[in-house]
Design a protein around this motif. Structure first.
Motif, PDB file in Angstrom:
ATOM      1  N   THR A 137     -17.976 -11.167  13.159  1.00  0.00           N
ATOM      2  CA  THR A 137     -16.620 -10.757  12.808  1.00  0.00           C
ATOM      3  C   THR A 137     -16.462 -10.728  11.294  1.00  0.00           C
ATOM      4  O   THR A 137     -17.201 -11.397  10.567  1.00  0.00           O
ATOM      5  N   THR A 138     -15.510  -9.941  10.822  1.00  0.00           N
ATOM      6  CA  THR A 138     -15.238  -9.832   9.397  1.00  0.00           C
ATOM      7  C   THR A 138     -13.813  -9.358   9.175  1.00  0.00           C
ATOM      8  O   THR A 138     -13.241  -8.646  10.011  1.00  0.00           O
ATOM      9  N   GLU A 139     -13.244  -9.771   8.070  1.00  0.00           N
ATOM     10  CA  GLU A 139     -11.932  -9.257   7.670  1.00  0.00           C
ATOM     11  C   GLU A 139     -12.069  -7.930   6.955  1.00  0.00           C
ATOM     12  O   GLU A 139     -11.133  -7.138   6.921  1.00  0.00           O
ATOM     13  N   HIS A 140     -13.251  -7.661   6.378  1.00  0.00           N
ATOM     14  CA  HIS A 140     -13.452  -6.472   5.548  1.00  0.00           C
ATOM     15  C   HIS A 140     -14.660  -5.691   6.056  1.00  0.00           C
ATOM     16  O   HIS A 140     -15.772  -5.845   5.543  1.00  0.00           O
ATOM     17  N   PRO A 141     -14.478  -4.853   7.068  1.00  0.00           N
ATOM     18  CA  PRO A 141     -15.613  -4.123   7.631  1.00  0.00           C
ATOM     19  C   PRO A 141     -16.210  -3.137   6.634  1.00  0.00           C
ATOM     20  O   PRO A 141     -15.507  -2.575   5.800  1.00  0.00           O
ATOM     21  N   ILE A 142     -17.525  -2.952   6.716  1.00  0.00           N
ATOM     22  CA  ILE A 142     -18.199  -1.965   5.886  1.00  0.00           C
ATOM     23  C   ILE A 142     -17.776  -0.579   6.337  1.00  0.00           C
ATOM     24  O   ILE A 142     -17.805  -0.249   7.525  1.00  0.00           O
ATOM     25  N   ARG A 143     -17.384   0.253   5.369  1.00  0.00           N
ATOM     26  CA  ARG A 143     -16.961   1.624   5.664  1.00  0.00           C
ATOM     27  C   ARG A 143     -17.646   2.573   4.695  1.00  0.00           C
ATOM     28  O   ARG A 143     -18.138   2.175   3.635  1.00  0.00           O
ATOM     29  N   PHE A 144     -17.650   3.837   5.068  1.00  0.00           N
ATOM     30  CA  PHE A 144     -18.174   4.895   4.205  1.00  0.00           C
ATOM     31  C   PHE A 144     -17.152   6.020   4.150  1.00  0.00           C
ATOM     32  O   PHE A 144     -16.638   6.453   5.188  1.00  0.00           O
ATOM     33  N   ASP A 145     -16.843   6.469   2.940  1.00  0.00           N
ATOM     34  CA  ASP A 145     -15.904   7.582   2.762  1.00  0.00           C
ATOM     35  C   ASP A 145     -16.671   8.886   2.763  1.00  0.00           C
ATOM     36  O   ASP A 145     -17.723   9.006   2.129  1.00  0.00           O
ATOM     37  N   LEU A 146     -16.147   9.875   3.446  1.00  0.00           N
ATOM     38  CA  LEU A 146     -16.727  11.203   3.420  1.00  0.00           C
ATOM     39  C   LEU A 146     -15.620  12.225   3.644  1.00  0.00           C
ATOM     40  O   LEU A 146     -14.507  11.889   4.058  1.00  0.00           O
ATOM     41  N   SER A 147     -15.948  13.477   3.356  1.00  0.00           N
ATOM     42  CA  SER A 147     -14.998  14.568   3.539  1.00  0.00           C
ATOM     43  C   SER A 147     -15.553  15.540   4.561  1.00  0.00           C
ATOM     44  O   SER A 147     -16.736  15.881   4.540  1.00  0.00           O
ATOM     45  N   PHE A 148     -14.685  15.978   5.461  1.00  0.00           N
ATOM     46  CA  PHE A 148     -15.058  17.026   6.384  1.00  0.00           C
ATOM     47  C   PHE A 148     -14.769  18.374   5.742  1.00  0.00           C
ATOM     48  O   PHE A 148     -14.326  18.457   4.594  1.00  0.00           O
ATOM     49  N   LEU A 149     -15.029  19.444   6.487  1.00  0.00           N
ATOM     50  CA  LEU A 149     -14.769  20.777   5.957  1.00  0.00           C
ATOM     51  C   LEU A 149     -13.316  20.877   5.538  1.00  0.00           C
ATOM     52  O   LEU A 149     -12.412  20.430   6.246  1.00  0.00           O
ATOM     53  N   GLY A 150     -13.075  21.471   4.385  1.00  0.00           N
ATOM     54  CA  GLY A 150     -11.733  21.579   3.858  1.00  0.00           C
ATOM     55  C   GLY A 150     -11.346  20.401   2.993  1.00  0.00           C
ATOM     56  O   GLY A 150     -10.249  20.351   2.467  1.00  0.00           O
ATOM     57  N   GLY A 151     -12.274  19.425   2.842  1.00  0.00           N
ATOM     58  CA  GLY A 151     -12.010  18.303   1.951  1.00  0.00           C
ATOM     59  C   GLY A 151     -11.138  17.215   2.540  1.00  0.00           C
ATOM     60  O   GLY A 151     -10.630  16.373   1.817  1.00  0.00           O
ATOM     61  N   VAL A 152     -10.953  17.205   3.880  1.00  0.00           N
ATOM     62  CA  VAL A 152     -10.130  16.173   4.494  1.00  0.00           C
ATOM     63  C   VAL A 152     -10.890  14.848   4.468  1.00  0.00           C
ATOM     64  O   VAL A 152     -11.986  14.747   5.008  1.00  0.00           O
ATOM     65  N   PRO A 153     -10.349  13.801   3.828  1.00  0.00           N
ATOM     66  CA  PRO A 153     -11.083  12.536   3.709  1.00  0.00           C
ATOM     67  C   PRO A 153     -11.048  11.741   5.000  1.00  0.00           C
ATOM     68  O   PRO A 153     -10.113  11.828   5.795  1.00  0.00           O
ATOM     69  N   SER A 154     -12.088  10.948   5.207  1.00  0.00           N
ATOM     70  CA  SER A 154     -12.145  10.071   6.358  1.00  0.00           C
ATOM     71  C   SER A 154     -12.914   8.826   5.965  1.00  0.00           C
ATOM     72  O   SER A 154     -13.721   8.847   5.040  1.00  0.00           O
ATOM     73  N   SER A 155     -12.659   7.748   6.661  1.00  0.00           N
ATOM     74  CA  SER A 155     -13.361   6.493   6.439  1.00  0.00           C
ATOM     75  C   SER A 155     -14.016   6.116   7.757  1.00  0.00           C
ATOM     76  O   SER A 155     -13.324   5.933   8.763  1.00  0.00           O
ATOM     77  N   VAL A 156     -15.351   5.999   7.764  1.00  0.00           N
ATOM     78  CA  VAL A 156     -16.066   5.813   9.017  1.00  0.00           C
ATOM     79  C   VAL A 156     -16.949   4.573   8.940  1.00  0.00           C
ATOM     80  O   VAL A 156     -17.343   4.121   7.863  1.00  0.00           O
ATOM     81  N   SER A 157     -17.275   4.052  10.100  1.00  0.00           N
ATOM     82  CA  SER A 157     -18.147   2.889  10.194  1.00  0.00           C
ATOM     83  C   SER A 157     -19.596   3.319   9.981  1.00  0.00           C
ATOM     84  O   SER A 157     -19.935   4.505  10.076  1.00  0.00           O
ATOM     85  N   PRO A 158     -20.491   2.367   9.705  1.00  0.00           N
ATOM     86  CA  PRO A 158     -21.913   2.724   9.577  1.00  0.00           C
ATOM     87  C   PRO A 158     -22.463   3.395  10.823  1.00  0.00           C
ATOM     88  O   PRO A 158     -23.226   4.369  10.728  1.00  0.00           O
ATOM     89  N   ASP A 159     -22.098   2.885  11.987  1.00  0.00           N
ATOM     90  CA  ASP A 159     -22.597   3.469  13.231  1.00  0.00           C
ATOM     91  C   ASP A 159     -22.096   4.898  13.397  1.00  0.00           C
ATOM     92  O   ASP A 159     -22.844   5.797  13.801  1.00  0.00           O
ATOM     93  N   ALA A 160     -20.830   5.141  13.056  1.00  0.00           N
ATOM     94  CA  ALA A 160     -20.280   6.498  13.159  1.00  0.00           C
ATOM     95  C   ALA A 160     -20.943   7.434  12.166  1.00  0.00           C
ATOM     96  O   ALA A 160     -21.200   8.603  12.480  1.00  0.00           O
ATOM     97  N   LEU A 161     -21.238   6.941  10.970  1.00  0.00           N
ATOM     98  CA  LEU A 161     -21.911   7.778   9.975  1.00  0.00           C
ATOM     99  C   LEU A 161     -23.285   8.192  10.467  1.00  0.00           C
ATOM    100  O   LEU A 161     -23.691   9.355  10.305  1.00  0.00           O
ATOM    101  N   THR A 162     -24.022   7.289  11.080  1.00  0.00           N
ATOM    102  CA  THR A 162     -25.340   7.627  11.626  1.00  0.00           C
ATOM    103  C   THR A 162     -25.233   8.732  12.665  1.00  0.00           C
ATOM    104  O   THR A 162     -26.013   9.692  12.665  1.00  0.00           O
ATOM    105  N   ARG A 163     -24.259   8.622  13.567  1.00  0.00           N
ATOM    106  CA  ARG A 163     -24.065   9.657  14.593  1.00  0.00           C
ATOM    107  C   ARG A 163     -23.695  10.993  13.961  1.00  0.00           C
ATOM    108  O   ARG A 163     -24.177  12.049  14.393  1.00  0.00           O
ATOM    109  N   MET A 164     -22.844  10.967  12.927  1.00  0.00           N
ATOM    110  CA  MET A 164     -22.423  12.210  12.289  1.00  0.00           C
ATOM    111  C   MET A 164     -23.580  12.900  11.588  1.00  0.00           C
ATOM    112  O   MET A 164     -23.668  14.139  11.579  1.00  0.00           O
ATOM    113  N   VAL A 165     -24.467  12.124  11.000  1.00  0.00           N
ATOM    114  CA  VAL A 165     -25.643  12.719  10.361  1.00  0.00           C
ATOM    115  C   VAL A 165     -26.536  13.363  11.406  1.00  0.00           C
ATOM    116  O   VAL A 165     -27.038  14.485  11.232  1.00  0.00           O
ATOM    117  N   ARG A 166     -26.745  12.686  12.521  1.00  0.00           N
ATOM    118  CA  ARG A 166     -27.589  13.230  13.588  1.00  0.00           C
ATOM    119  C   ARG A 166     -27.006  14.501  14.173  1.00  0.00           C
ATOM    120  O   ARG A 166     -27.732  15.408  14.566  1.00  0.00           O
TER     121      ARG A 166
END
Length: 577
Positions: free
Chosen positions: A408-437
């Protein structure tokens, strides 16, 4: 500088462009040797000075360094409706008051910021990246620049061809690559060198280097350091070599690149300038960092054992017997299977023991805990986990919980990225791995881990931000009623505060709850970048840099021993990173 990396977008290019644009048009006149490249004054008294032709290191916690970089780059947040400014302090660049209201204004004042390889335009060549924002193609802008500079200006640099400027900048930073090569072919250290070459080509008076980011191999560290030294040695076309401000948390080897250093405490206080030589200076820096860490520590009791040089030990052998044992654990970056973040790391924690892993984001300290818990971090993971001598299946979060491992953690690790059109999002490490794949996120990007959402992402509804402070404190109480045999806690201490304050009370309560979890017979592993808090609550602390354990403080198998000393924790890391 905050750039949301995702698909190539106008926003990406604008952010990179703003970090260098405008510096040349308003470049200061040739400076005297007595005039520093940067001077931060309060009531006329210098707080921080960076002379021309030198590398000056500024060290401290990540939060303090990021605040300083944001101020100098013009990206520091201001209250709504209020124009950004440098606060109550006066900032002079090459002897002139610096405008720090925006990235463009900061750059126009002669400041260039190197972001550890993040501000790279992947759709362009190396040469185009070097000139990004300071191109000298003939046109209206060039004509206006020449008129503003006047006949007394140095016309050699104005008339120099773009090709020659690129070659010169790449030569100074030591990057032997063709300017026509695509930026996508760059390694981690080469991305940094291209950004540094961009600052050289822009003729910046002050180059601010954010030295956080992806860990470099030993040979890459030496290459990077030599590049900074060379940049501060070679004169600019219109004046002396720039002043280089290196924002870092690492002290070991610092004297090989910087001539002086300043230490920032969490509250932003500055130490006197410390002169670095091959034989001295680094010890003084370590002591100043420890003093800063201890000054705001309100968590632990007084009477910590005294600290003397050399108390840190070399990495110890793993502990045998019962409890939690993590063997030869390796985890890659979520977006890049070839980039190792946790590197063959082994540790063990006995029942009743609190083991600390000391290191900032991207060091591997927090990443190893998250990757162990259900392999929730890393495009690739390998290694073994055992509980009480039996192999535990932690391949999913459900199986990890069933085996008796809880994270558990109070401050989860996140990664910022932009989708098409520059819409920002904050995703978990596991979600980032899936998005890359799936091809949604670009694997070439240098996604940097953060535990604090960017300002824009934080304002969006539905963005995951983790529990609030009271909810996390309550979760520590609830763990005592679970069947967990091994508890993994990432950054559990919360904000610092003086005794009697709400932050101070909550911090002390959490330390007590962590100790009670160990007293109940559980193995407790805590990761944090706060050495004072780790020293207050842990029986042992191991320092993690570049995914490896570089030192250990405390005795193996001696729970509830005398409180550790934050100075020793900092020493074993060789700094805060």
């Amino acid at each position: 500088m905050d750039i949301h990396h995702g698909g190539e977008s106008t926003g990406d290019l604008a952010g990179a462009l703003a970090s260098v644009r405008g510096g040349e048009a308003t470049a200061p006149p040739e400076s005297s040797s007595a005039m520093p490249a940067l001077a931060v004054l309060r009531d006329g008294t210098p707080l921080l000075e960076v002379p021309f032709s030198t590398v000056h290191a500024v060290l401290g916690p990540v939060s303090a360094l990021r605040h300083l970089i944001a101020r100098l780059s013009g990206t520091a947040p201001a209250p709504r409706g209020v124009t950004r400014s440098s606060g109550s302090e006066t900032v002079l660049v090459a002897g002139r008051p610096a405008r720090l209201s925006s990235r463009a204004a900061s750059s126009a004042s002669g400041v260039a910021v190197v972001t550890a390889g993040q501000a790279i335009s992947w759709s362009q060549t190396i040469g185009e990246n070097v000139l990004l924002g300071s191109e000298r193609a003939a046109g209206l802008r060039e004509t206006v620049v020449r008129l503003l500079r006047g006949p007394s200006a140095d016309r050699t640099s104005v008339e120099q061809s773009d090709a020659a400027r690129i070659r010169r900048a790449l030569r100074i930073v030591g990057l032997d690559r063709s300017p026509a090569d695509p930026a996508g072919a760059l390694s981690v250290v080469e991305r940094r060198l291209v950004e540094l070459a961009r600052a050289v080509a822009a003729e910046a008076s002050l180059i601010v280097i954010d030295d956080s980011g992806p860990a470099l191999r030993a040979d890459e560290v030496e290459r990077w350091r030599q590049a900074m030294v060379e940049v501060a040695r070679v004169p600019r076309a219109a004046g002396p070599a720039p002043g280089v401000l290196l924002a870092t948390g690492a002290v070991t080897g610092l004297a090989g690149v910087a001539s002086t250093a300043t230490v920032l405490a969490v509250g932003g206080a500055h130490s006197p300038s410390i002169r670095l030589t091959p034989d001295s200076g680094e010890r003084e820096v370590l002591e100043a960092m420890a003093d800063g860490a201890l000054a705001l520590d309100a968590a632990g009791p007084a009477g910590a054992r005294s600290w003397t040089p050399g108390t840190a030990t070399v990495p110890t052998d793993r502990v045998s017997g019962t409890g939690l044992a993590v063997e030869h654990w390796t985890a890659s970056h979520p977006a890049d299977p070839e980039r190792t973040v946790v590197d063959d790391l082994s540790f063990a924690c006995a029942p009743g023991e609190v083991l600390g892993l000391f290191g900032p984001p991207d060091s591997g300290a927090g990443e190893v805990l998250l990757s162990v818990f259900g392999r929730s971090y890393g495009a690739r993971t390998r290694g073994s986990v055992a509980l009480d001598g039996a192999v535990a299946d932690v391949s999913t979060t459900d199986l990890a919980r069933a085996a008796g491992v809880l994270y558990t953690t109070e401050h989860p690790i996140r990664f910022d990225l932009s989708f098409l059109g520059g819409v920002p999002s904050s995703v978990s490490p596991d979600a980032l791995t899936r998005m890359v794949r799936l091809g949604v996120a670009d694997p070439r990007r240098d996604y940097r881990a953060t535990t604090v959402p960017s300002g824009l992402v934080a304002a969006l509804p539905g963005v995951h931000r983790g529990p609030d402070a009271d909810q996390f404190t309550e979760s520590l109480r609830i763990i005592a009623d679970t069947g967990a045999r091994a508890v993994l806690l990432a950054e559990p201490f919360g904000a610092t505060g003086p005794p009697g304050s709400e932050d101070g009370r909550r911090r002390a309560e959490r330390c007590a709850l962590i100790r009670s979890l160990a007293a109940s017979g559980r193995a407790v592993v805590v990761s944090s970048e706060d050495p004072a808090a780790l020293a207050a609550v842990c029986d042992r602390v191991v320092a993690v840099r570049a995914g490896r354990i570089v030192g250990t403080v405390g005795a193996v198998g001696v729970a509830d021993a005398e409180r550790l000393d934050a100075r020793a924790v900092i020493e074993t890391m060789g700094g805060l990173a």
